[in-house]
Each structure stands twice: as C-alpha cells, then as structure tokens.
Design an enzyme around this catalytic site. Structure first.
Site, PDB file in Angstrom:
ATOM      1  N   CYS A  20       0.769  -1.252   0.018  1.00 24.32           N
ATOM      2  CA  CYS A  20       0.153   0.040  -0.051  1.00 24.32           C
ATOM      3  C   CYS A  20       0.811   1.305  -0.214  1.00 24.32           C
ATOM      4  CB  CYS A  20      -0.982  -0.157   0.983  1.00 24.32           C
ATOM      5  SG  CYS A  20      -0.333   0.068   3.002  1.00 24.32           S
ATOM      6  N   HIS A  63      -2.976   1.498   6.740  1.00 23.32           N
ATOM      7  CA  HIS A  63      -3.088   1.403   5.355  1.00 23.32           C
ATOM      8  C   HIS A  63      -2.886   2.745   4.812  1.00 23.32           C
ATOM      9  CE1 HIS A  63      -4.419   0.374   1.423  1.00 23.32           C
ATOM     10  NE2 HIS A  63      -5.629   1.150   1.309  1.00 23.32           N
ATOM     11  N   ASP A 123      -7.017   5.596  -3.933  1.00 28.63           N
ATOM     12  CA  ASP A 123      -6.356   4.366  -3.280  1.00 28.63           C
ATOM     13  C   ASP A 123      -6.223   3.607  -4.660  1.00 28.63           C
ATOM     14  OD1 ASP A 123      -5.405   2.363  -2.078  1.00 28.63           O
ATOM     15  OD2 ASP A 123      -6.795   2.237  -0.630  1.00 28.63           O
TER      16      ASP A 123
END
Length: 669
Positions: free
Chosen positions: A256, A315, A338
């Site tokens: 991530c 995250h 994202d």
C-alpha cells in the site's frame, strides 16, 4: 502577393528559463518547456521582416494521440481569443515580436505541439495550475502549494496507532522521465477528459495498478519476492516510474505505501496537489456491512475459514485536492484516491476520488467508492467466540468495539518534518452525536436498530504495545469491574506472528493463567520467551508483527470478554557519520557502524544510500552478521546537485526490516 514579401518565421524562442521560473516548473528535468494552465507565458518570434497590419501570424497548439484531437488557433493580428486562450503582442522591435499567451484555466493538460505559421516551434507540457484561482485545483495557501505540489521528499507513516514509525519517502516528481511517464499513462483518455482533475486523478489511480492491464506496479503480499523487489526495499517513486517508462512493463512489487507514494508523485507531477495519508487500524470489510467480524476459538485463536474481514495495522492511500464540479456543492477539497488492488470500482481496481466531506458525513452514495473508505475509517469491530457444543458451533458475541477502527489518520505536516493528525478531517470525534449520526446515515439504520451493546461487568484492555527484538514478550492485561468482591478469572492469550495486513503466518503459542482478582482494577502480567518467535522472523520476506487475542472468563458466572492487541518489534538503530557539507561531483564518504544485538545471525544484509542529489543509488551487502558482532564500513557516493540534500541510509535483512538513518548535507559548487 510578391513571394519576396511573404512573412516567414525564422525562429521561435520558448523562453524556457523565464517561463519555467514564472510557472514554478524550473525543477523538471526535461529539455521541454513545462507550463501551467491559465497563466501567461512569453514567446519571442523572429521574422524575415517587420510585421504589417495585413499579415497573418497564426499560432496553432495541438494535443492528443496520433492525430491532433484538440486544437487551439490564435492570431494576434486578427482574433485574440480561442477556446478560452488569449494572445497579444507585448513588444515589437523590427523583425522581433514578443507574444504573451494565456492558456485557458480549464485547458486540456498534456503534451502539446506548437506551430507559428508553418514554423515548427516544438513541444511543451501543460499542467494543472494550483496557483491559478480559476483552475479547479487552485490552492490558496503558498505554504500548502510548496508542500503538496513542489516538495519532492516526505514521509510515510507505518507501524501501529500507538507506535507510529516514519518512513522517509522520495517522491521525485521532477526527475527525468517522470512527467513523460505520467502523461503516457493517460493516453487512453479523450482530450476533453484531460481538462478534469477528477477524471485525470481517477485514471492515474487506475494506471498505478498492474492488475488493471498495463499498470505500473504489481501488488504482492505473499512474503515471496524472489522474482522482483520486496516492497519494503523501495524508498522512492523515482526508480519505479523510470523503470516502467523505459521497459513499458509492470514493476514488481508494491504494497500500500508504495502504491500511495507513486500515486502522490504522479499527481504532483501533473500539477494536482497530493499527500500520502495513513489510516491506522484500517478495516477491510468484505461483506459491505460496515463492520469487521472476527471469530475466535475458546483459547483465543482466530478461526480462518470464518474470519473473512481483516483489520490492517495501517493502510496508506493518497488525498488529492480539487473542486468537485461533478457533485452537488460542499464536496470540494481533499479527495481519497487508493490504487492498492483491494476493491473493484466500475470493473477495475481503484478507489476514488472520494470527498473527505462525504466520508465525514456518512454520505456513502457520493462518487466514487465512498462506502468502502467510510468503513476503513469508521467500521465497528465484533469479536465472536465459537463454542463447540455437541459437534454444533455456536457463535457468542463477546466484544463490540465502536472506537477501534480508523485511528491517528496521519500525513506529513506542511513545511515541517513532523506528523500531522488529520483524523477529524475524516470523521467526527468518536462517540459524538455527529459521529453516530454519520454512522446512521451510512448504514441507513437508527443506531439502536440491529446494533449490539454488551453489558459486561468485566472490562479488559492491554498496556504493552512493543517488544524489543530478542527480548521476551511481556503483556500487561488490565481488568476493571464495578465490584470489589474477589473473583477467579481464567485468561487465555493466543499470540500470532503476522504481516501488517492481518495475514497470519504462524501461531507462537497460547498463554493461559487463572488469577484471583481483588478490587475494582487489577493488572495481570503474561510473558512468552523470545525463543518462541526469534527463529521464525525470517519465515517470510516481510516485516512481522505480533497479534494477540485475549479472552478473560469469570469462573463463577461464565461471563467472557475479549480484546486484541498488536505488538511491533523495536530494533536498536545503527550510527551513521557523514560531513554536513560537501562539493558537487566530488566523492562523499558515509561511515556506518552496525551491531547485531540479537541472539541469532542476521542474513542477506544490505545497506543502501538514496538521495535526489545522487546520480544513482549506492549499496553495501554482506551475507551474514553473527550474533553480537559489530561491522564497520564505508559507502562512497558522488552528489550531482547543489543545495541542501537529504541522504537516507537504509538497513534491511531477512530478519529485520525498516531501520534507517537520515541526514541533510549541504552540497556546494
């Protein structure tokens, strides 16, 4: 007309230095001029003779793939305006004409060709413009523009809500090939879509992920990175985007923070203000019911086939700044994007842009993908005990945590190398009437519908949140009650070694203890020897954490409560010495001193030095460092840029990851 008297353009000077300084693009390492839309730029045209009133001086700007799809024609001798663009003669002196051109504040961004009459004046890039009040990415604060558009280094935040670690990251949006790479990723967009930061940011987000065909990065969470680069090794977006540009192949591997780092770089490169953001205790809700369900057996071990949801220790995603002209009023400002491949949106892995204002209010129907982000920061955590009863399983709810998801949402502070907590930009304070109202709006239910509250007489929490590597795991369990009557309590604590995404690698064991508690508050100590985890650290090529699930049962009544805790490993730092000043194109020596403080050998050791001021990354490797052994070595590198330059020295091994030292060195001529 007499051909001898025809107007001929001899040359066009794009005034690269002058224009780049005015447009805040002087740092881009490209031969081409880089401009920002909605802002004046100057051209110097040399003619074969002075201009006359009947002459035509036609400027043609083209952008688009293969054939020009978007064309602007301007002529200062006739019409001054076209498609929101303007031109005028600023100065005329004999055969030299100085032109001032202003592109439209909503112009198509991208790579343009320019012709003046028949003269090919070359190629330039046109970017979004946060300095232009009519541009939909306008940002009023000069300090914020300096941080979110121009800063090419920064930090990612990792670890846990109670033990936040910073990871230096080099965005490097001005480095060679980066801008070319970013615009090449957008070639599938129609020119009209290239006017909108909403559509451009969504397209860049999509193209970060190789799972979406031809994307930049391959995601990998297996712990096996033998046919690529382990995600924790990266400390910069630059080699990733450069490699992708040169090879046209996906780069292996990312997790991530790597996806976010590269996305932030790409957005800043094209002129959209962006920041990398970390959400601690981030929920991944597979059933879309705004909650995370965890199933435990009687000893506290998780039951994998039932536990489909997960909570990531952290995250990382990216926020981009823009007006949302495609939405009702009230959704301008920061938007979540994202590119980590975890959620399909309109057929591809991507999330956003989703407005922080909509996430905060629980307006989950707002485009794009707001439901998923809302749950990441707001979900409730349910812990279930699965009881085996005459071969039938019975699920008993033993904990409801409404405040454990979405903690310490963090980004780098504007103008300072410190962490800023932006949790309140994403949600109202936990337990406030506004927060419950947002939850009600998101779920479509009143808070008392179908929600569970547990009226336990016993409350459990954990004090310890880190383990010094090589030392025992020590946990302090705090038990609170309303009564002071002595009671016997059975405690069962199951400890797992897992990755930051909640992916369990091995169970370290179960600690069980029966204690008699006195008074309304009691502390119980639990301990596990380091030998039970130390030899398992190299099982996978990832940084590992310890996850503990603790169940406490009052013996007399059978009442059970549960909680969980995550422990990170701390490793002592190493020392780095380097001069505080150095000269460009001359060797700079970095001296490192490292001691293995663990009772086990460290293998596959690598030290690396990174800086935007270097021509390439330098590294030093050694197969093994035995327990207790100290190594001293030097790395020599050559700075190629002047100014204050941040140098990052990283240490990685199979067993220990993410240890670094950094120093700013002033490089002079």
């Amino acid at each position: 007309m007499d051909s001898r008297n025809m107007l001929v353009v001899y040359s066009v000077n794009l005034e690269k230095k002058l224009n780049a300084a005015a447009h805040h693009t002087i740092e881009y390492q490209t031969q081409k001029l880089v401009l920002r839309r909605g802002q004046i730029f100057t051209l110097k045209v040399m003619l074969n003779r002075p201009l006359q009133s009947h002459d035509e001086l036609k400027l043609i700007f083209n952008t688009g793939q293969d054939m020009p799809f978007y064309t602007v024609e301007l002529d200062p001798m006739a019409s001054h305006r076209s498609n929101g663009w303007q031109v005028k003669i600023a100065k005329q002196s004999g055969v030299e004409v100085v032109l001032n051109v202003i592109s439209a504040a909503d112009a198509v961004v991208g790579r343009y060709t320019m012709n003046v009459n028949k003269f090919d004046a070359g190629v330039f890039f046109l970017l979004f413009n946060p300095w232009c009040s009519d541009d939909s990415v306008f940002m009023a604060s000069e300090e914020e523009r300096a941080e979110y558009v121009l800063n090419d280094t920064g930090y990612m935040y990792m670890g846990f809500a109670k033990q936040i670690k910073e990871k230096p990251w080099t965005f490097g949006q001005f480095e060679k090939y980066i801008l070319n790479c970013c615009f090449r990723l957008l070639t599938h967009l129609e020119p009209k879509d290239m006017q909108s930061p909403v559509l451009v940011s969504r397209a860049i987000c999509t193209m970060m992920c190789a799972a979406n065909n031809f994307g930049v990065l391959v995601g990998n969470w297996t712990g096996d990175y033998s046919n690529g680069t382990a995600p924790y090794v990266w400390a910069s977006s630059v080699p990733i985007l450069q490699q992708h540009y040169i090879t046209s192949m996906p780069v292996r591997f990312g997790q991530c923070w790597v996806f976010s780092g590269v996305l932030t770089t790409a957005l800043r490169a094209v002129g959209i203000p962006a920041r990398s953001v970390t959400n601690f205790e981030s929920a991944h809700d597979t059933e879309k019911n705004l909650r995370v369900d965890i199933y435990l057996d009687e000893s506290g071990k998780t039951i994998p086939h039932l536990t489909k949801d997960s909570v990531w220790n952290f995250h990382v995603w990216t926020d981009a700044w823009m007006k949302r002209q495609d939405l009702p009023q009230g959704h301008d400002g920061w938007q979540v994007l994202d590119s980590t491949p975890q959620e399909i949106s309109e057929g591809q892995f991507r999330i956003g842009p989703s407005p922080l204002s909509a996430i905060r209010q629980g307006a989950v129907q707002t485009m794009y993908d707001t439901t998923f982000v809302f749950t990441e920061v707001n979900g409730d955590k349910y812990i279930w005990l699965v009881k085996q009863n005459q071969e039938r399983e019975k699920n008993v709810l033993i904990a409801v945590e409404t405040a454990s998801i979405g903690k310490n949402i963090s980004t780098k502070m504007v103008g300072e190398n410190r962490r800023q907590d932006i949790t309140l930009h994403y949600k109202f304070p936990e337990g406030s009437p506004e927060e419950r109202k947002a939850m009600e709006k998101a779920s479509g239910k009143r808070p008392d519908d179908n929600s569970r509250t547990l009226s336990n007489s016993l409350h459990i929490s954990v004090l310890q949140n880190s383990v010094e590597l090589g030392h025992p795991i020590n946990l302090t369990i705090v038990l609170k009650r309303k009564t002071a009557t002595p009671q016997n309590v059975n405690i069962s604590c199951s400890l797992d070694l897992q990755t930051y995404t909640g992916n369990k690698k091995t169970n370290l064991g179960v600690i069980q203890k029966t204690v008699q508690i006195q008074g309304q508050e009691s502390e119980v100590s639990l301990s596990m020897d380091s030998s039970l985890y130390i030899y398992k650290l190299g099982m996978v090529d990832d940084e590992m954490v310890i996850k503990g699930f603790i169940i406490a049962e009052i013996v007399d009544s059978g009442e059970r409560v549960a909680t969980d805790t995550t422990l990170c490993f701390l490793y002592s730092a190493f020392s780095v010495e380097m001069p505080s000043t150095s000269k460009v194109n001359q060797p700079l020596t970095i001296t490192c001193n490292f001691k293995n403080t663990l009772p086990i050998p460290l293998t596959n050791i690598k030290f690396s030095v990174e800086s935007l001021g270097l021509n390439n990354m330098k590294s030093w490797e050694q197969e093994t460092v035995p327990p207790g052994k100290t190594i001293n070595f030097q790395i020599e590198c050559t700075p190629v840029k002047t100014g204050p330059r941040k140098f990052i020295v990283k240490f990685i091994s199979r067993q220990v990851k993410e240890v670094h030292a950094e120093k700013v060195v002033l490089i002079t001529k």
